[in-house]
Design a protein around this motif. Sequence first.
Motif, PDB file in Angstrom:
ATOM      1  N   SER A   1     -43.203  21.599  54.896  1.00 17.59           N
ATOM      2  CA  SER A   1     -44.021  21.516  53.694  1.00 17.59           C
ATOM      3  C   SER A   1     -43.975  20.050  53.273  1.00 17.59           C
ATOM      4  CB  SER A   1     -43.460  22.422  52.607  1.00 17.59           C
ATOM      5  OG  SER A   1     -42.419  21.769  51.940  1.00 17.59           O
TER       6      SER A   1
ATOM      7  N   GLY B   1     -52.482  26.335  55.304  1.00 23.64           N
ATOM      8  CA  GLY B   1     -51.815  25.416  56.203  1.00 23.64           C
ATOM      9  C   GLY B   1     -52.283  25.607  57.627  1.00 23.64           C
TER      10      GLY B   1
ATOM     11  N   VAL C   1     -47.501  23.447  59.468  1.00 23.41           N
ATOM     12  CA  VAL C   1     -47.532  22.583  58.286  1.00 23.41           C
ATOM     13  C   VAL C   1     -48.329  23.308  57.219  1.00 23.41           C
ATOM     14  CG1 VAL C   1     -47.250  20.380  59.451  1.00 23.41           C
ATOM     15  CG2 VAL C   1     -49.518  21.318  59.183  1.00 23.41           C
ATOM     16  N   SER C   2     -47.731  23.412  56.060  1.00 25.58           N
ATOM     17  CA  SER C   2     -48.397  24.140  54.996  1.00 25.58           C
ATOM     18  C   SER C   2     -48.062  23.503  53.666  1.00 25.58           C
ATOM     19  CB  SER C   2     -47.934  25.592  55.017  1.00 25.58           C
ATOM     20  OG  SER C   2     -48.296  26.224  53.817  1.00 25.58           O
ATOM     21  N   PRO C   3     -49.042  23.433  52.759  1.00 26.99           N
ATOM     22  CA  PRO C   3     -48.768  22.839  51.456  1.00 26.99           C
ATOM     23  C   PRO C   3     -47.688  23.598  50.694  1.00 26.99           C
ATOM     24  CG  PRO C   3     -51.086  23.497  51.624  1.00 26.99           C
ATOM     25  CD  PRO C   3     -50.437  23.850  52.912  1.00 26.99           C
TER      26      PRO C   3
ATOM     27  N   TYR D   1     -44.381  15.455  57.498  1.00 25.61           N
ATOM     28  CA  TYR D   1     -45.506  16.324  57.157  1.00 25.61           C
ATOM     29  C   TYR D   1     -46.819  15.546  57.215  1.00 25.61           C
ATOM     30  CZ  TYR D   1     -48.300  19.635  54.445  1.00 25.61           C
ATOM     31  OH  TYR D   1     -49.262  20.497  54.020  1.00 25.61           O
TER      32      TYR D   1
ATOM     33  N   LYS E   1     -47.777  14.741  60.716  1.00 20.90           N
ATOM     34  CA  LYS E   1     -48.272  15.910  61.441  1.00 20.90           C
ATOM     35  C   LYS E   1     -49.719  16.212  61.060  1.00 20.90           C
ATOM     36  CE  LYS E   1     -47.443  18.470  64.529  1.00 20.90           C
ATOM     37  NZ  LYS E   1     -46.823  18.069  65.777  1.00 20.90           N
TER      38      LYS E   1
ATOM     39  N   ARG F   1     -60.888  22.252  56.860  1.00 16.93           N
ATOM     40  CA  ARG F   1     -59.737  22.528  56.008  1.00 16.93           C
ATOM     41  C   ARG F   1     -58.720  21.399  56.065  1.00 16.93           C
ATOM     42  NH1 ARG F   1     -58.243  28.356  54.823  1.00 16.93           N
ATOM     43  NH2 ARG F   1     -56.358  27.624  55.687  1.00 16.93           N
TER      44      ARG F   1
ATOM     45  N   GLU G   1     -56.736  18.419  52.913  1.00 17.71           N
ATOM     46  CA  GLU G   1     -55.281  18.419  53.030  1.00 17.71           C
ATOM     47  C   GLU G   1     -54.773  17.009  53.321  1.00 17.71           C
ATOM     48  OE1 GLU G   1     -53.401  20.987  52.415  1.00 17.71           O
ATOM     49  OE2 GLU G   1     -51.582  19.827  52.835  1.00 17.71           O
TER      50      GLU G   1
END
Lengths: 139, 295
Positions: A15, A72, A84-86, B45, B48, B225, B229
């Motif tokens: 994250s 993500g 990977v994710s918020p 992060y 990535k 998406r 981000e």
Amino acid sequence: MADTLTSPMHVEIMSPDGAVYTADGVEMVVARAIDGEFAVMKGHLPLVAALTIAPVRVKKDGKEKQIAVFNGFLEINDDRVNIVSPQVEMAEDIDVARAQAAKKRAEERLASKSADIDTDRAQLALNRALLRLRVTKSL
Amino acid sequence: MESTRDIKGRIKSVTNIQQITKAMKMVAAARLRKAEEKAAGARPYADKVGELLRRASANVTGFDSPLLRAGEVKKVGYLVISADKGLAGAYNSNVMKKIVAEISDKDRDSYKLYLCGKQSHNYLKFRGIQEDSYHFGFSDKPQAQDALELAKEMIDEFISGEVDEVYVIYTKFFTALRQQVTMTRLLPIVADAGDTASQDAADNGVQAEPEEFIFLPDANTVLTRLLPEYVQVQIYSSMLQSAASELGSRMAAMTAATDNATERIADLNLTYNKARQAQITNEISEIVGGANALE
């Protein structure tokens, strides 16, 4: 043949605040992309998936661990799975009472159907609450 | 010559100041460590997401997104990241210098200012410049949620055509003693070094490396998406860098202030002792003088 399918993968979930979960020796990862659920095992071709609000299930030593992932991406390359994710939440860290309350609130909002309610937002809040509850049940 | 009592009062007030600066220094030092960790933690992060973006865009041809569209630049947006509090050495003034250098030769209607941090707001108000939006309350402890909201605002402004470019001005953190005010372009999304390399390779019909990726549901959706981000992650990491820089600057400034206070106290003590000695000498000579007069 069975060997290549069951031998392990490396999983890393990140994250923006750093690595949340890392594991070696993972047999299978199940996640949900925008258009449906999928699973990856060793030897999978390189893949990038856009995830939705859903649990990611990590199977290791015959046991399954559920992790709440709010949108993500999942990438698998060379038997390394990167997610990977918020927002990522481990089942242990989730406040069940709070999730329950959020679920109730969102449901009430959706049911009230009045014009000044942001339906999309309420629906997302409901999805998040449901995901949290679902993941905690797997503990 | 000042009286001993006055000097004593000054010693006391400098000592009080020193206690405050010392406390601030220790608070900043403790929080700096955390902020540094956080800034470092966000890097993998961000890398990535950048990597995925490159990969996805290399696999898609003819993809078009409003976030990638670069046109004639009539109006520029600046996202300025400064601190809420002062007492951080030159941290805030360096950011201000940069923004003033950027806007001083521009018409007011050819740029928009999005400010984070009370210091930048106060400074620009003092210079008679009104910002277009103003956020505060998170300068030294940014959360992903703050970055999310800023990213949304920037993307909306960009897509609606309010601005044709968005830059972020922040302070890059190297060490507690070395920071650098940096300006990078957020929107339209820049093809960074790695991206251009793969782009060139694709143009020349050479594949840099065999990258056969499967996309779920499809590459276009993934890319659509990924772009927001990516913006969010860039904003978040600039905020984290700035937060670490702010705390680093404050720690350095407060260390210097504490050292100065120590020096000042030593000086004042010397003056105090001199004054006291002078007073005693004076008294003795008066007594001696008095005694002599009696003989």
